[in-house]
Design an enzyme around this catalytic site. Structure first.
Site, PDB file in Angstrom:
ATOM      1  N   HIS A   1       0.858  -1.191   0.000  1.00  0.00           N
ATOM      2  CA  HIS A   1       0.000   0.000   0.000  1.00  0.00           C
ATOM      3  C   HIS A   1       0.897   1.245   0.000  1.00  0.00           C
ATOM      4  O   HIS A   1       1.790   1.377   0.854  1.00  0.00           O
ATOM      5  CB  HIS A   1      -0.904   0.020   1.235  1.00  0.00           C
ATOM      6  CG  HIS A   1      -1.893   1.143   1.220  1.00  0.00           C
ATOM      7  ND1 HIS A   1      -3.049   1.114   0.483  1.00  0.00           N
ATOM      8  CD2 HIS A   1      -1.869   2.359   1.839  1.00  0.00           C
ATOM      9  CE1 HIS A   1      -3.714   2.257   0.649  1.00  0.00           C
ATOM     10  NE2 HIS A   1      -3.021   3.027   1.472  1.00  0.00           N
TER      11      HIS A   1
ATOM     12  N   ASP B   1      -7.610  -1.977   4.105  1.00  0.00           N
ATOM     13  CA  ASP B   1      -6.248  -1.524   4.434  1.00  0.00           C
ATOM     14  C   ASP B   1      -6.040  -1.437   5.949  1.00  0.00           C
ATOM     15  O   ASP B   1      -5.362  -0.527   6.441  1.00  0.00           O
ATOM     16  CB  ASP B   1      -5.945  -0.167   3.788  1.00  0.00           C
ATOM     17  CG  ASP B   1      -6.111  -0.195   2.283  1.00  0.00           C
ATOM     18  OD1 ASP B   1      -5.928  -1.275   1.688  1.00  0.00           O
ATOM     19  OD2 ASP B   1      -6.427   0.859   1.689  1.00  0.00           O
TER      20      ASP B   1
ATOM     21  N   CYS C   1      46.258  39.029 -21.310  1.00  0.00           N
ATOM     22  CA  CYS C   1      46.564  38.791 -19.895  1.00  0.00           C
ATOM     23  C   CYS C   1      47.943  38.187 -19.686  1.00  0.00           C
ATOM     24  O   CYS C   1      48.508  38.265 -18.600  1.00  0.00           O
ATOM     25  CB  CYS C   1      45.501  37.920 -19.248  1.00  0.00           C
ATOM     26  SG  CYS C   1      45.182  36.386 -20.132  1.00  0.00           S
TER      27      CYS C   1
END
Length: 861
Positions: free
Chosen positions: A106, A142, A666
């Site tokens: 379940h 259930d 750079c």
């Protein structure tokens, strides 16, 4: 044990297979009758194994078990009934018959959410914890004793499908097998269910799934996701029934601006935005819905609600027509009752169920060589014609929803027309900045304005980061395979190559780059970078590590390399596209998403790059581009809590080695140390070559030296040279602005430069060569002088003596050392400095690792 499996679906099939692998004998399978000529997966699997399969439409009549059914069941001699997923009511004569009874799966933490819609109600009630129970069947609903339970966290945007697929399905299969194992070992508990906290909710049906608008946004969101996909939460609006899917409360950065959608009973009208449909609760808080199903069953993107019919129909190539016919055969096999699959054939109206969606997706993925396809795609394109259109768009890499509207600035230049986007790029859309703020971008060749570019504000940063975060956490980018990610990056590199002349022209216009150099380096190396890192995508691997074993058990420890998340990429102005590519390619290859801030003075190639990502099929939100100021946009990116990494290139507050790219480099060899014995001859030759250099329009093919990037930098260079002259350095040539329009500066050479001088300690970042002497053979002294700086990005040595070369390269404190060459970088070689010249690396495998995090996982068994 002898087991009877009673149930249906893929879940039942997997439980059945695992029980057989455990060595149990499945003596019979009871499942549902065939539907529309298709057998249930559980029954199909059992039939393959020769296990008896029974397909009863009912087990009892007038409240009594059917004798014939009971007799056939009893003949099997089952010792345990396993009910993994069963929609039928099984009589107690069957439930109680085996020696060990019956166990049932379940999908909730009983006694909470008893009933057939347990997953729906877990979400509708906003439960923070979900999970499943395996219990001993009894005559209640259930209510039987508990055997085993496992729980998980319910995520804020979970739907029935995501919760089921993430936890309830895979862990539920393991749980059923574990439960049977406990029974076989005689260790299975029987724990009575407490009645405290017990709830029972009815089956969710379409008629009961209407949205109640008089509640907070979170409750509305929970109702929508709790009914997603079945039965679907709906409301009435625009004279039809609209069903909402894919809801989220993650609305950070969203502004409710768009077309109003009046909804009867709602606290405020909804707003259709580019992100989807914004809805409001009675607390005035927002939720976002991304998909809407119309009353005729057609699923659309919520953002397209007011756009009417779909966009233009693709014309298929011969190869695509062959693929379409192969896919038609797949549809025909799945839909046996359909005599002929036509473009108008609807997958679901023809009898397909959710299990058929999985089958279709898997068969098409196999047919199309692992193409990324999701169940959601079938729901979004349920007719065959629409599905083929969606499939072909995916195969072409153009599967993102809607077409992006781009407001280009067009210029006829360099014997071509260049088309340049000039707005912010957020979430796959070109949009104006908050408050329609703009700034001018200037052509350094003549000082003219190229165009007005949107200037991002803090709120724009928040929107871009939210888009990147959503793309990373919820979008397709994180779901596709690493190989597919590489495929998209290869396609992007191909598109950059197709547009390389246009990109180089824009780089010349916006940054003053010499066109021929831009074509080879600015753009050429950018293409190489994306191809290099595309190849890394499916080679990102962890490792296994031997550790001390937890005796008598054993351990397995492994590492995983994972993307870090949203990255901010801040780009300098000297190589706008190349610096973007160096960082972004590695970042994307690792699986991250990015927000790119190009330099405010050179934004145009970054925005053109953004356009190409769309054409390449990079999912929306993966790449975002925000032109703007460093103090505002860069700072907000650095401060933003959702930005996990910042990639930043910028400042801390031989002849071609210096003048390459106008000195705006750079790693420019701005300071040279020359031995006394060759000093004068070296200077003479340098000056001779400098005077041959042609300074001019960067688009002219014979130009050697173009303009400086922007006016402020030109002024800085003039001030720099004035410093040198005042301190006593000898200005051999240059040092002045070229007398012509634009930001041109003469290539400059200084000699007699001493270590204490300003120009010896500070970098010009321009075409200025600083030459200092050193005594012949005094390597240690010159090395000490060269290393007496807080910077150490790159260095070089020119010599015919291999011993000197090795000694100097060993002692120089720089991240890169060139020997008898300079500026020779490659996409496979790591690039980065020592000391104040940087943390981390660009390029090579080292760059990839900058954008990955290592997770250690340890198992015990």
């Amino acid at each position: 044990m002898k087991i009877a499996v009673i149930g249906q679906s893929l879940f039942g099939q997997e439980v059945y297979c695992h029980l057989r692998k455990e060595g149990h004998e499945v003596v019979g399978v009871f499942t549902v009758p065939d539907k529309d000529g298709k057998a249930d997966p559980l029954g199909l699997e059992a039939e393959k194994d020769g296990v008896p399969v029974f397909k009863y439409s009912r087990w009892r009549a007038k409240g009594q078990a059917l004798p014939d059914v009971v007799a056939k069941y009893q003949a099997l001699g089952a010792e345990l009934n396993v009910l993994p997923f069963c929609s039928q009511f099984i009589p107690m004569e069957i439930i109680s018959a085996p020696r060990h009874g019956s166990i049932i799966y379940h999908p909730s933490l009983l006694p909470r959410h008893r009933g057939a819609s347990a997953i729906n109600w877990t979400l509708i009630h906003g439960d923070k914890k979900g999970g499943f129970s395996i219990f001993w069947a009894d005559d209640g609903l259930d209510t039987g004793d508990l055997l085993l339970q496992k729980e998980c966290e319910v995520l804020p945007d979970d739907t029935v499908s995501t919760l089921y697929n993430r936890f309830l399905f895979p862990e539920g299969i393991k749980g059923m097998v574990q439960a049977v194992r406990l029974i076989a070992e005689g260790k299975a508990p029987r724990l009575p269910q407490p009645e405290e906290g017990a709830t029972y909710e009815g089956i969710q049906k379409k008629e009961t799934a209407k949205i109640n608008w008089d509640q907070p946004a979170e409750a509305i969101h929970n109702w929508i996701r709790g009914n997603d996909k079945v039965p679907g939460a709906w409301t009435e609006a625009c004279e039809q029934k609209l069903t909402f899917f894919n809801s989220t409360l993650n609305t950070s950065g969203l502004v409710p601006e768009g077309d109003a959608l009046p909804i009867p009973g709602a606290h405020r009208p909804g707003v259709v935005t580019k992100a989807g449909l914004i809805l409001f609760g009675n607390d005035d808080k927002m939720l976002l819905v991304k998909n809407i199903q119309l009353e005729d069953g057609k699923m659309i993107l919520a953002s397209n609600f007011f756009k009417g019919a779909a966009s233009s129909v693709l014309e298929l190539t011969e190869a695509e027509l062959v693929t379409a016919e192969a896919v038609r055969s797949v549809w025909q096999r799945i839909l046996p009752k359909v005599l002929e699959v036509e473009d108008s054939t609807d997958f679901f109206k023809s009898g397909a169920a959710s299990v058929d969606v999985v089958r279709l997706v898997e068969e098409v993925k196999e047919l199309c060589d692992g193409l990324e396809l999701e169940n959601e795609d079938v729901y979004m394109a349920s007719t065959f014609g629409d599905f083929i259109q969606l499939l072909v768009r995916k195969l072409r890499g153009d599967d993102e929803e809607g077409e992006c509207s781009i407001d280009y600035v067009e210029m006829a230049v360099n014997k071509r027309t260049v088309r340049m986007p000039h707005q912010l790029f957020i979430g796959g859309e070109f949009v104006d900045a908050e408050g329609a703020k703009t700034s001018e971008t200037i052509n350094p060749t003549d000082g003219s304005v190229i165009c007005q570019v949107s200037l991002a504000q803090v709120t724009d940063v928040d929107k871009a980061v939210a888009a990147a975060k959503d793309a990373f956490e919820n979008g397709r980018w994180g779901k596709i395979s690493a190989r597919d990610r590489g495929r998209l990056m290869y396609r992007l590199a191909d598109l950059m190559e197709q547009h390389q002349e246009e990109l180089a022209t824009i780089e010349a216009l916006d940054a003053g780059a010499v066109y021929t150099l831009a074509l080879k380096t600015h753009v050429g190396m950018s293409i190489q970078t994306f191809r290099y890192f595309a190849g890394w995508c499916d080679k990102i691997q962890g490792s296994t590590i031997p550790i001390n074993q937890a005796r008598p058990n054993r351990n397995l420890t492994l590492t995983r390399k994972e993307p870090v998340g949203v990255c901010g990429i801040i780009i300098p102005w000297n190589y706008p596209l190349m610096m973007l590519s160096w960082k972004t390619a590695a970042c994307l290859a690792a699986g991250n998403t990015v927000v790119i801030k190009p330099a405010q003075v050179t934004p145009l190639t970054a925005l053109k790059f953004a356009e190409l990502t769309l054409k390449a099929g990079i999912p929306k939100g993966v790449v975002n581009v925000l032109p703007g100021s460093g103090s505002l946009v860069g700072q907000r990116l650095s401060d933003h809590p959702d930005v996990r990494k910042i990639g930043f290139t910028g400042s801390t507050e031989g002849m071609s080695s210096v003048f390459f790219n106008k000195g705006e480099n750079c790693i420019a060899a701005g300071r040279l140390f020359v031995e006394d014995s060759i000093h004068d001859e070296f200077v003479r030759r340098v000056v001779e070559e400098v005077r041959k250099m042609k300074v001019g329009n960067p688009l002219d093919r014979d130009t050697d030296h173009g303009p400086q990037n922007h006016h402020a930098h030109l002024v800085k260079l003039m001030e720099y040279c004035q410093h040198g002259v005042k301190e006593g350095a000898t200005l051999v040539c240059g040092g002045n602005q070229v007398p012509r329009p634009g930001f041109f500066f003469e290539p400059t050479v200084f000699t007699d430069v001493e270590d204490h001088m300003f120009i010896a300690k500070e970098e010009s970042f321009g075409p200025v060569m600083i030459i200092s002497r050193f005594a012949d053979g005094d390597l240690d002294a010159v090395l000490s002088r060269a290393n007496a700086t807080e910077f150490g990005l790159a260095s070089g040595v020119f010599t015919r003596d291999i011993n000197k070369a090795l000694y100097v390269s060993d002692k120089l404190q720089a991240g890169t050392v060139f020997v008898n060459t300079y500026n020779k970088t490659d996409v496979a070689a790591p690039f980065g400095g020592f000391k104040q010249s940087g943390f981390g690396k660009d390029l090579g495998e080292a760059a990839l690792n900058e954008y990955l995090r290592v997770k250690t996982v340890t198992f015990e068994y």
